[in-house]
Scaffold this motif. Structure first.
Motif, short mmCIF file in Angstrom:
data_model
loop_
_atom_site.label_atom_id
_atom_site.label_comp_id
_atom_site.label_asym_id
_atom_site.label_seq_id
_atom_site.Cartn_x
_atom_site.Cartn_y
_atom_site.Cartn_z
N LYS A 1 -1.84 8.97 -0.68
CA LYS A 1 -2.09 7.72 0.03
C LYS A 1 -2.27 8.03 1.51
N ASP B 1 4.50 6.46 -9.99
CA ASP B 1 5.40 6.47 -8.83
C ASP B 1 6.81 6.83 -9.27
N PRO C 1 5.23 2.76 0.98
CA PRO C 1 6.54 2.32 1.44
C PRO C 1 6.50 2.01 2.93
N ASP D 1 7.34 -7.47 0.83
CA ASP D 1 6.88 -6.09 0.61
C ASP D 1 6.49 -5.99 -0.86
N THR D 2 5.18 -6.02 -1.11
CA THR D 2 4.68 -6.13 -2.48
C THR D 2 4.26 -4.78 -3.02
N ARG E 1 4.24 8.76 -4.98
CA ARG E 1 3.50 9.20 -6.16
C ARG E 1 4.09 10.51 -6.69
N GLN F 1 -0.51 -2.06 -7.97
CA GLN F 1 -1.55 -1.04 -8.07
C GLN F 1 -2.87 -1.67 -8.50
N THR F 2 -3.95 -0.92 -8.32
CA THR F 2 -5.25 -1.34 -8.83
C THR F 2 -5.11 -1.73 -10.30
N ARG G 1 -6.06 5.06 -1.39
CA ARG G 1 -5.71 5.95 -2.49
C ARG G 1 -6.82 6.98 -2.70
N GLY H 1 0.79 -1.23 0.00
CA GLY H 1 0.00 0.00 0.00
C GLY H 1 0.81 1.26 0.00
C1 WT7 Z 1 -0.11 2.86 -5.18
C2 WT7 Z 1 -1.23 2.03 -5.74
C3 WT7 Z 1 -2.07 -2.59 -4.83
C4 WT7 Z 1 -2.38 -2.71 -3.49
C5 WT7 Z 1 -2.85 -1.53 -2.76
C6 WT7 Z 1 -2.61 -0.22 -3.38
C7 WT7 Z 1 1.55 2.61 -3.54
C8 WT7 Z 1 1.46 0.11 -3.18
C9 WT7 Z 1 3.39 -0.29 -2.27
C10 WT7 Z 1 4.57 -0.79 -1.67
C11 WT7 Z 1 5.44 1.39 -1.77
C12 WT7 Z 1 3.32 1.08 -2.57
C13 WT7 Z 1 2.17 3.13 -4.82
C14 WT7 Z 1 1.20 2.70 -5.89
N1 WT7 Z 1 2.09 1.31 -3.13
N2 WT7 Z 1 2.21 -0.85 -2.67
N3 WT7 Z 1 4.73 -2.08 -1.33
N4 WT7 Z 1 5.57 0.09 -1.44
N5 WT7 Z 1 4.34 1.92 -2.32
O1 WT7 Z 1 -3.23 -0.10 -4.63
O2 WT7 Z 1 -4.70 1.83 -4.18
O3 WT7 Z 1 -4.04 1.25 -6.56
O4 WT7 Z 1 -2.38 2.24 -4.96
O5 WT7 Z 1 0.16 2.45 -3.84
O6 WT7 Z 1 2.23 4.52 -4.74
O7 WT7 Z 1 1.23 3.48 -7.06
P1 WT7 Z 1 -3.67 1.33 -5.12
#
Ligand code: WT7
Length: 628
Positions: free
Chosen positions: A517, A496, A386, A408-409, A511, A412-413, A522, A384
């Motif tokens: 976030k 990102d 860092p 640590d995955t 971002r 994104q959507t 998001r 979600g």
């Molecule tokens: C944005 C996407 C996909 C699951 C939930 C979020 C940030 C997501 C990480 C991570 C650093 C992360 C990015 C990305 N993000 N995972 N492990 N480390 N940043 O999905 O709501 O579409 O958001 O979440 O900024 O672009 P989302």
């Protein structure tokens, strides 16, 4: 500063039994022939008819995967398990915030999904129709999604923490005729009045003809005759079981769901995913990253209303025949040991959550964790935003007792599945998601599109198509091109920024657009500003994200009031409440500041960077483009 190791090496026991023991050879196999790699995994799933082309690139960036293949993701989640030992295996263990417990075997999940599907069909829902789902974290949410998939309807899940206007906008854009909700949801000992919010949203939206209401909390709710129906009453009727269990045969590229997410400008956009590629992607990534085994109890603590829940609570685990745990409520209710208590009680092996939840629980101290036996845990996960090294080490040492690798995955959507992630056999660095998942090709580029040197910050891009990628923006395909594939032609731009160190490990910085976030959720500045703008006292506003110790970011809003309106603390509180009512509690600004003007460029664009600097007492930098 304390001396920490560069790498955290995985523990031998984890590797010994892992699906993949050697990342390098697995990765080179995938990288040498990505299409072959995905095809091989597609073959582990059921297809009614074979594809005749793995990847069709004839109409970039509208890629097609497993072209002309016929399948159904719900069939692969449920029906295929009916002929195996998994029929009687637990698919889902659920605990309500109030202590209720409910379990589903694969058999009962299949049976209840069939009922749900028959009810939707009896309401006239057909293949391709959109159905909005707005519920708390209860098993029926999963059933509703699977039922839609089974009959070929496109689900549009709206997170239960969103409120009236956010819900209205999403119903209207999707033109849903049917909406599935619950009377309420338990959250922190209180009831979120989901049905009331639906009633308000429906005063603004005209498309909905039927509302199915699941009874969860049992409080009195208004039921509009001819429109609203109790789910349990319909489920008791013969139509629910006597219609058989026919599954719609779907083309690989037929839509499975849309999910709204915030972009750079304007309204949230509906990201569209399909049956075939999304199925192959979520199945494969979950299998290897969380090393899913039949005997595991896996807990993804996200909400099914976000992509994490779609991919890794609902579809990924069921495709893998896994046993999942789901919990309805807040992590610290009634006490900060709730999560740890449930891990002990249910013998959870894998915990997947967000940094904000870790930081939130960390502040209560380790005594709450240490009261419980967490020795069942084998793997941990983060998603979600860092994860800061301090939270990482707490998670690793206090929760994982120093022997559970943290996945640590980053994804994104839009990507549908994990994109940058370790596998359990990889050495880790706190705060880095390590490397792209095998088969995924990524890079970091400078302004001109050239790859940056090691440790330089740049734009994170994806260079090649992958099966679970978004196919389009529902009703707005041009936006797919302009938003993602224009800045660096041929490449997908993630939004990102990141850097890559000398070991090839990726570090996400954040971002580079107007997405904020907040606690991993998001949000777009435009949604918050439009909610503020709908208040009668507001002339104009600008929202920005400011770093926050627990939530990652919080929202600050700068507001210009209408002529003659007097600024006051109580008005600021009213405006916060107004945003909470319109968008949802997660979007409430932490702080509202009244101003007479906003910094804008000569073309009228708000310079958020200047506001951000001001809010943090920093130097605003180059002001040459400032109009005034
Ligand atoms: C944005 C996407 C996909 C699951 C939930 C979020 C940030 C997501 C990480 C991570 C650093 C992360 C990015 C990305 N993000 N995972 N492990 N480390 N940043 O999905 O709501 O579409 O958001 O979440 O900024 O672009 P989302």
């Amino acid at each position: 500063m304390a001396d920490y190791p560069d790498f955290y090496y995985p523990n031998e026991d984890v590797i010994k039994n892992a699906h993949i023991k050697d990342w390098d050879s697995f990765n080179s196999e995938a990288m040498n022939d990505p299409e072959g790699f995905w095809e091989k995994h597609a073959r582990e799933l059921h297809w009614f008819e074979d594809w005749n082309c793995v990847l069709d690139e004839s109409n970039k960036p509208f890629y097609k995967w497993f072209k002309n293949g016929k399948t159904n993701i719900a069939y692969n989640c449920l029906d295929v398990h009916m002929q195996t030992y998994r029929r009687n295996k637990l698919a889902l263990v659920w605990e309500g915030e109030n202590g209720d417990v409910l379990t589903h075997s694969y058999y009962s999940l299949h049976r209840e999904t069939t009922k749900f599907a028959n009810i939707l069909r009896s309401l006239g829902v057909k293949k391709g129709d959109r159905v909005t789902i707005y519920m708390g974290r209860i098993p029926e949410l999963m059933l509703a999604m699977l039922a839609c998939a089974k009959i070929g309807a496109i689900h549009s899940v709206v997170y239960g923490g969103f409120s009236v206007e956010a819900l209205h906008e999403r119903i209207e854009d999707s033109e849903s005729r049917v909406l599935i909700t619950a009377d309420g949801a338990f959250q922190r000992g209180k009831i979120v009045p989901l049905k009331e919010i639906v009633d308000e949203a429906l005063k603004r939206a005209a498309t909905v003809e039927h509302v199915l209401v699941v009874k969860r909390t049992g409080q009195d709710v208004y039921m509009e005759s001819g429109r609203d129906m109790w789910y349990h009453e319909l489920a008791a009727l013969p139509i629910a079981m006597q219609n058989g269990s026919h599954t719609e045969i779907m083309d690989s590229e037929d839509p499975l769901f849309i999910l709204y997410t915030s972009g750079t400008t304007g309204k949230p956009k509906a990201i569209l995913h399909t049956h075939g590629g999304y199925m192959v992607g979520t199945y494969t990534t979950l299998k290897y990253v969380f090393d899913i085994k039949d005997e595991d109890r896996y807990w993804c603590a996200a909400d099914p209303g976000w992509i994490t829940g779609h991919s890794y609570i609902v579809y990924g685990p069921l495709l893998n025949g896994a046993t999942s745990f789901m919990y309805e409520g807040a992590p610290n209710y009634p006490y900060p040991n709730r999560w740890w208590q449930m891990i002990e009680k249910y013998g959870i092996n894998i915990l997947y959550t967000a940094p904000t939840a870790i930081r939130g629980l960390m502040r209560f101290g380790e005594a709450w964790v240490n009261r419980h036996d967490l020795s069942s845990l084998r793997l941990l996960g983060s998603v979600g935003e860092p994860i800061n090294p301090e939270a990482w080490r707490w998670y690793y040492n206090v929760v994982g007792k120093g022997h559970c690798p943290i996945m640590d995955t980053w994804w994104q959507t839009e990507t549908g599945n994990f994109m940058i992630t370790p596998l359990p056999c990889m050495p880790l660095k706190p705060g880095s998601g390590t490397k792209p998942f095998p088969g995924i090709e990524m890079d970091i580029l400078d302004e001109d599109g050239n790859p940056v040197a090691a440790n330089q910050e740049g734009y994170l891009v994806i260079k090649k198509p992958w099966p679970a990628m978004l196919r389009t923006i529902y009703k707005d395909p041009d936006r797919l091109v302009s938003q993602y594939f224009s800045r660096f032609p041929g490449y997908y731009m993630t939004g990102d920024s990141a850097r890559r160190d000398e070991d090839g490990y990726y570090w996400i910085i954040g971002r580079v657009d107007d997405v904020i976030k907040v606690s991993g959720y998001r949000l777009g500045t435009a949604e918050i500003e439009s909610a503020l703008g709908s208040h009668r006292d507001v002339a104009e506003s600008a929202a920005i994200g400011i770093p926050h110790e627990i939530k990652g970011n919080v929202i600050y809003a700068y507001v210009i009031l209408n002529n003659g309106v007097v600024a006051s603390d109580s008005l600021a509180e009213q405006l916060k409440a107004h945003v909470g009512y319109e968008v949802g509690p997660i979007a409430k600004p932490e702080k509202i500041e009244f101003v007479d003007s906003l910094p804008k460029t000569r073309s009228g664009k708000i310079m958020r960077r200047v506001l951000k600097a001001k809010a943090q007492g920093l130097d605003p930098g180059n002001l040459s483009t400032l109009e005034d």
